[in-house]
Write an enzyme that holds these catalytic residues in place. Structure first.
Site, PDB file in Angstrom:
ATOM      1  N   GLY A  55       0.861  -1.177   0.000  1.00 30.23           N
ATOM      2  CA  GLY A  55       0.000   0.000   0.000  1.00 30.23           C
ATOM      3  C   GLY A  55       0.894   1.222   0.000  1.00 30.23           C
ATOM      4  O   GLY A  55       2.070   1.123   0.367  1.00 30.23           O
ATOM      5  N   HIS A 172       8.360  -7.293  -3.427  1.00 32.40           N
ATOM      6  CA  HIS A 172       7.124  -7.779  -4.067  1.00 32.40           C
ATOM      7  C   HIS A 172       7.349  -9.133  -4.747  1.00 32.40           C
ATOM      8  O   HIS A 172       7.826  -9.174  -5.874  1.00 32.40           O
ATOM      9  CB  HIS A 172       6.643  -6.759  -5.103  1.00 32.40           C
ATOM     10  CG  HIS A 172       6.095  -5.528  -4.489  1.00 32.40           C
ATOM     11  ND1 HIS A 172       4.781  -5.421  -4.080  1.00 32.40           N
ATOM     12  CD2 HIS A 172       6.683  -4.352  -4.165  1.00 32.40           C
ATOM     13  CE1 HIS A 172       4.580  -4.234  -3.549  1.00 32.40           C
ATOM     14  NE2 HIS A 172       5.721  -3.560  -3.589  1.00 32.40           N
ATOM     15  N   SER A 226     -22.001  -4.873 -27.557  1.00 31.95           N
ATOM     16  CA  SER A 226     -21.844  -4.029 -28.751  1.00 31.95           C
ATOM     17  C   SER A 226     -20.702  -4.625 -29.537  1.00 31.95           C
ATOM     18  O   SER A 226     -20.716  -5.798 -29.848  1.00 31.95           O
ATOM     19  CB  SER A 226     -21.601  -2.572 -28.369  1.00 31.95           C
ATOM     20  OG  SER A 226     -20.388  -2.437 -27.686  1.00 31.95           O
ATOM     21  N   GLY A 227     -19.687  -3.821 -29.827  1.00 30.27           N
ATOM     22  CA  GLY A 227     -18.578  -4.337 -30.639  1.00 30.27           C
ATOM     23  C   GLY A 227     -17.906  -5.526 -30.015  1.00 30.27           C
ATOM     24  O   GLY A 227     -17.338  -6.369 -30.707  1.00 30.27           O
ATOM     25  N   VAL A 232     -14.184 -13.007 -26.076  1.00 39.64           N
ATOM     26  CA  VAL A 232     -14.359 -14.212 -25.289  1.00 39.64           C
ATOM     27  C   VAL A 232     -15.075 -13.866 -23.973  1.00 39.64           C
ATOM     28  O   VAL A 232     -15.894 -14.637 -23.474  1.00 39.64           O
ATOM     29  CB  VAL A 232     -13.006 -14.924 -25.064  1.00 39.64           C
ATOM     30  CG1 VAL A 232     -11.988 -13.999 -24.475  1.00 39.64           C
ATOM     31  CG2 VAL A 232     -13.156 -16.125 -24.182  1.00 39.64           C
ATOM     32  N   ASP A 233     -14.814 -12.674 -23.441  1.00 44.69           N
ATOM     33  CA  ASP A 233     -15.424 -12.284 -22.163  1.00 44.69           C
ATOM     34  C   ASP A 233     -16.956 -12.312 -22.241  1.00 44.69           C
ATOM     35  O   ASP A 233     -17.617 -12.855 -21.379  1.00 44.69           O
ATOM     36  CB  ASP A 233     -15.007 -10.873 -21.754  1.00 44.69           C
ATOM     37  CG  ASP A 233     -13.564 -10.601 -22.061  1.00 44.69           C
ATOM     38  OD1 ASP A 233     -12.804 -11.573 -22.125  1.00 44.69           O
ATOM     39  OD2 ASP A 233     -13.216  -9.435 -22.251  1.00 44.69           O
ATOM     40  N   SER A 234     -17.475 -11.686 -23.294  1.00 45.44           N
ATOM     41  CA  SER A 234     -18.935 -11.636 -23.416  1.00 45.44           C
ATOM     42  C   SER A 234     -19.494 -13.037 -23.606  1.00 45.44           C
ATOM     43  O   SER A 234     -20.536 -13.379 -23.057  1.00 45.44           O
ATOM     44  CB  SER A 234     -19.345 -10.794 -24.612  1.00 45.44           C
ATOM     45  OG  SER A 234     -18.560  -9.661 -24.681  1.00 45.44           O
ATOM     46  N   SER A 235     -18.794 -13.834 -24.414  1.00 45.66           N
ATOM     47  CA  SER A 235     -19.287 -15.187 -24.663  1.00 45.66           C
ATOM     48  C   SER A 235     -19.303 -15.994 -23.376  1.00 45.66           C
ATOM     49  O   SER A 235     -20.255 -16.722 -23.098  1.00 45.66           O
ATOM     50  CB  SER A 235     -18.398 -15.913 -25.676  1.00 45.66           C
ATOM     51  OG  SER A 235     -18.177 -15.090 -26.772  1.00 45.66           O
TER      52      SER A 235
END
Ligand code: XMP
Length: 516
Positions: A55, A172, A226-227, A232-235
Site C-alpha cells: 500500500g 514484491h 456491442s462491438g 471471449v469475455d462476453s461469450s
C-alpha cells in the site's frame, strides 16, 4: 470437500489483483477483501492463509489503512508484503523507521540473501534478485520474529515467526522482476498454509452459477453487447448466465457496424444456439452518421459509447422491466479505464457504462476479477467451442478505432477486407494461438506507389501483432517475413486502395495495443 481459501487483504497497493492471480495460478482459490472487513467475518470464512498486500502509506500516518490486531489471534498463517510486512511488524509491537530519517529506501531490482532453513524459502537459491519499493523500513522486530533474508541496505528484507506462521517480505514476490517470487509464494501456500491446490475452473463455474442463481432468483437479466460481441469475455459471461438463469437472460447485441468482416453474423449464430433470448439491432447507419467528421480518438470512443447507450435504452424499453444488467468486464478493463487511481489512457465504453435512465436494480459482472487466461479456462469448462474461447480480444468501438482519423464507409470496407486477409494468413501459418492479438489498421497516410506502369496515391495499411498474457503490457509478435510478405502481396492485389503495408514493431509500453 471444502475449497481451500486464501484471503488477500487489500491495503491499497497497485499489485493486489496480481497477488490474487499468482495465488490462483497455484490452483488455490483466493479472494481480495478490504482491510476494513471485520475480523469476525474473516474468521468465519475459515481461510487457510492470509496475505497482506502492499500500500502507498506509512503505518504512522493518521489515515493509513489499519485493521484490528485481533487478526493476529485467529491462528491463520499470514504473509505480509511491503506495506503488509510493516503493518504486521507495527501491529505486533515492532518498530518501523520513518522515511524521512531513512537512508534505507530501496526501489527496483535489489540483490537479496535468504535463510533457506525458513519454510518460506525452502529449496530456493540463497541469493537472488527481488523487486523492492519502499521508503519506511523495519527498525526492530516484534518478539518471536527472526530475519530470514537481507539486502545490503535492508537487514529485514524477509522475516519469519515460524511458530505462529507469520512471514513478511519487504519486496514484491508477485511481480516478475522478483526472480524466485513464484516459488516463494508457492512455499507459503503449500508448505506454510498446507494447501493442496484443489481449486479448478470447474469449481469456480459451480460457485459462480450458484451465486448468480441465488442473487437473481426469478428476476430478468439483460446482457448488453456491442462491438465486443466477439470477445471471449462476453461469450463466457453469456454462457455462465445461460447456465445459471436460462431464458431469464436476454442478450441485446447493438451492431454498430464496426465489426470485422462476417463477424456479427458468425457470433450471432453461436449465441442463437444457447438457451437465451437474443436480439440483434442493426444500428450501423446511426453510428456512422454520428461519427461523420470525427477524427479525435477519445471523441470517437465517447461518441460510440453514448450512442450505444441511446440505442440500448430504446431496446431495453421494448423488453420491459429488467432487474439485472450483466457486463463482461474483466480486470484489465477495470484498471485501464481509470476506475481506480490509475491514469485514464483510453475510455473503454463497456466499463461503467450503466445507462442511468434505464431502471436496473443492480449490475452483475461475473468476470470482473478474472484475467484473460482464466476467462478462457472458464469458457472451456463451460463447454464453449474453441473458436469462441480462443477468439482474440476485440475492442468495444471495433474497427472505428482502427481507422485513423475520420471514418467513411469506403475506409471501413477496405479495412474489413485487409484485416480478413491478415487473419487468414496468420491462421494458415498456424500462428493464431501463439500471437495473442493481431489486426490491421487503416492509417490516414497516403503515399505514392507504382502499379503496372501507373502512379498510385493510396493508403498505407499497418499490421499489428502482439504477444501478451494480460494485455496490460505486450511485446510485438515476431511474425515471419514470409507470412508478412504473403499478407502484403495479397492485400495490395486483392483489396484495392492500399499500395503500402507496414508492420508495427513497438511494444506496450510505450505504445498501446490499439492505435487509438
Ligand atoms: P490498449 O490499446 O489499451 O488495449 O493497449 C488493451 C486491450 O484492450 C482492448 N481494448 C478495448 N476493449 N473496449 C474493450 O472492450 C475498448 O474500448 C477497448 N479499447 C482497447 C484492446 O483490443 C487490447 O486487447
Amino acid at each position: 470437500m471444502d475449497n481451500e481459501l486464501i484471503l488477500v487483504i487489500d491495503f491499497g497497493g497497485q499489485y493486489n489483483q496480481l497477488i490474487a492471480r499468482r495465488v490462483r495460478e497455484h490452483n488455490i482459490y483466493c479472494e481480495v477483501i478490504s482491510y476494513k472487513t471485520p475480523v469476525d467475518e474473516i474468521k468465519a470464512k475459515n481461510p487457510n492463509g492470509i496475505i497482506f498486500t502492499g500500500g502507498p502509506n506509512s503505518v504512522y500516518l493518521d489515515n493509513s489503512p489499519r485493521m484490528s490486531k485481533e487478526i493476529f489471534e485467529i491462528g491463520v498463517p499470514i504473509l505480509g508484503i511491503c506495506y503488509g510486512i510493516q503493518f504486521m511488524v507495527y501491529g505486533l509491537g515492532g518498530i518501523i523507521g520513518k522515511a524521512n530519517d531513512n537512508a534505507a529506501a530501496e526501489f527496483g531490482r535489489t540483490d537479496c540473501e535468504f535463510d533457506l532453513s525458513c519454510p518460506a524459502f525452502d529449496g530456493l537459491k540463497q541469493n537472488s534478485v527481488v523487486w523492492m519499493s519502499h521508503n519506511d523500513y523495519i527498525e526492530k522486530l516484534p518478539e518471536g520474529f527472526k530475519a530470514a533474508g537481507h539486502s545490503d541496505k535492508c537487514p529485514y528484507a524477509a522475516i519469519a515467526d515460524e511458530k505462529r506462521k507469520f512471514y513478511g517480505v519487504q519486496f514484491h514476490p508477485e511481480v516478475n522482476h522478483t526472480e524466485q517470487g513464484k516459488e516463494m509464494l508457492c512455499n507459503f501456500l503449500y508448505k506454510v498454509c498446507g494447501c493442496k491446490g484443489d481449486w479448478t475452473m470447474a469449481n469456480y463455474a459451480k460457485t459462480a452459477i450458484a451465486q448468480i442463481r441465488e442473487k437473481v432468483g426469478s428476476g430478468k437479466v439483460l446482457l448488453a453487447l456491442s462491438g465486443e460481441i466477439g470477445r471471449v469475455d462476453s461469450s463466457v459471461a453469456c454462457a455462465l448466465l445461460s447456465k445459471a438463469v436460462g431464458d431469464q437472460l436476454t442478450c441485446v447485441f447493438v451492431d454498430h457496424g464496426f465489426m470485422r468482416k462476417n463477424e456479427g453474423d458468425e457470433v450471432e449464430a453461436a449465441f442463437r444456439d444457447w438457451n437465451v433470448n437474443f436480439v440483434r439491432v442493426d444500428a450501423s447507419d446511426r453510428f456512422i452518421s454520428k461519427l461523420e467528421g470525427v477524427s479525435d480518438p477519445e471523441t470517437k470512443r465517447k461518441t460510440i459509447g453514448e450512442e450505444f447507450i441511446r440505442v440500448f435504452e430504446e431496446e431495453a424499453k421494448k423488453i420491459g422491466k429488467v432487474d439485472y444488467l450483466v457486463q463482461g468486464t474483466i480486470y484489465p478493463d477495470v484498471i485501464e479505464s481509470g476506475l481506480g487511481d490509475a491514469a485514464v489512457i483510453k475510455s473503454h465504453h463497456n466499463v461503467g457504462g450503466l445507462p442511468d435512465c434505464v431502471d436496473f436494480k443492480e449490475i452483475i459482472e461475473p468476470l470482473r476479477l478474472l484475467f484473460k487466461d482464466e476467462v478462457r479456462k472458464l469458457g472451456t469448462e463451460l463447454g464453449l467451442a474453441d473458436y469462441l474461447v480462443w477468439r482474440q480480444p476485440f475492442p468495444g468501438p471495433g474497427l472505428a478505432i482502427r481507422i485513423i482519423g475520420e471514418i467513411t464507409r469506403e475506409k471501413l470496407k477496405i479495412l474489413q477486407d485487409a484485416d480478413y486477409i491478415f487473419r487468414e494468413e496468420i491462421a494458415a501459418a498456424g500462428l493464431d494461438r501463439s500471437i495473442n492479438q493481431y489486426f490491421a489498421v487503416l492509417t490516414n497516410l497516403r503515399s505514392v506507389g507504382v502499379m503496372g506502369d501507373d502512379r498510385t496515391y493510396n493508403y498505407t495499411l499497418a499490421l499489428r501483432g502482439v504477444t501478451t498474457t494480460d494485455f496490460m503490457t505486450a511485446d510485438f509478435a515476431r511474425v515471419p517475413y514470409e507470412v508478412l510478405e504473403r499478407v502484403s502481396v495479397r492485400v495490395v492485389n486483392e483489396v484495392g486502395n492500399i499500395n503500402r503495408v507496414v508492420y508495427d514493431v513497438t511494444s506496450k509500453p510505450p505504445a498501446t495495443i490499439e492505435f487509438e
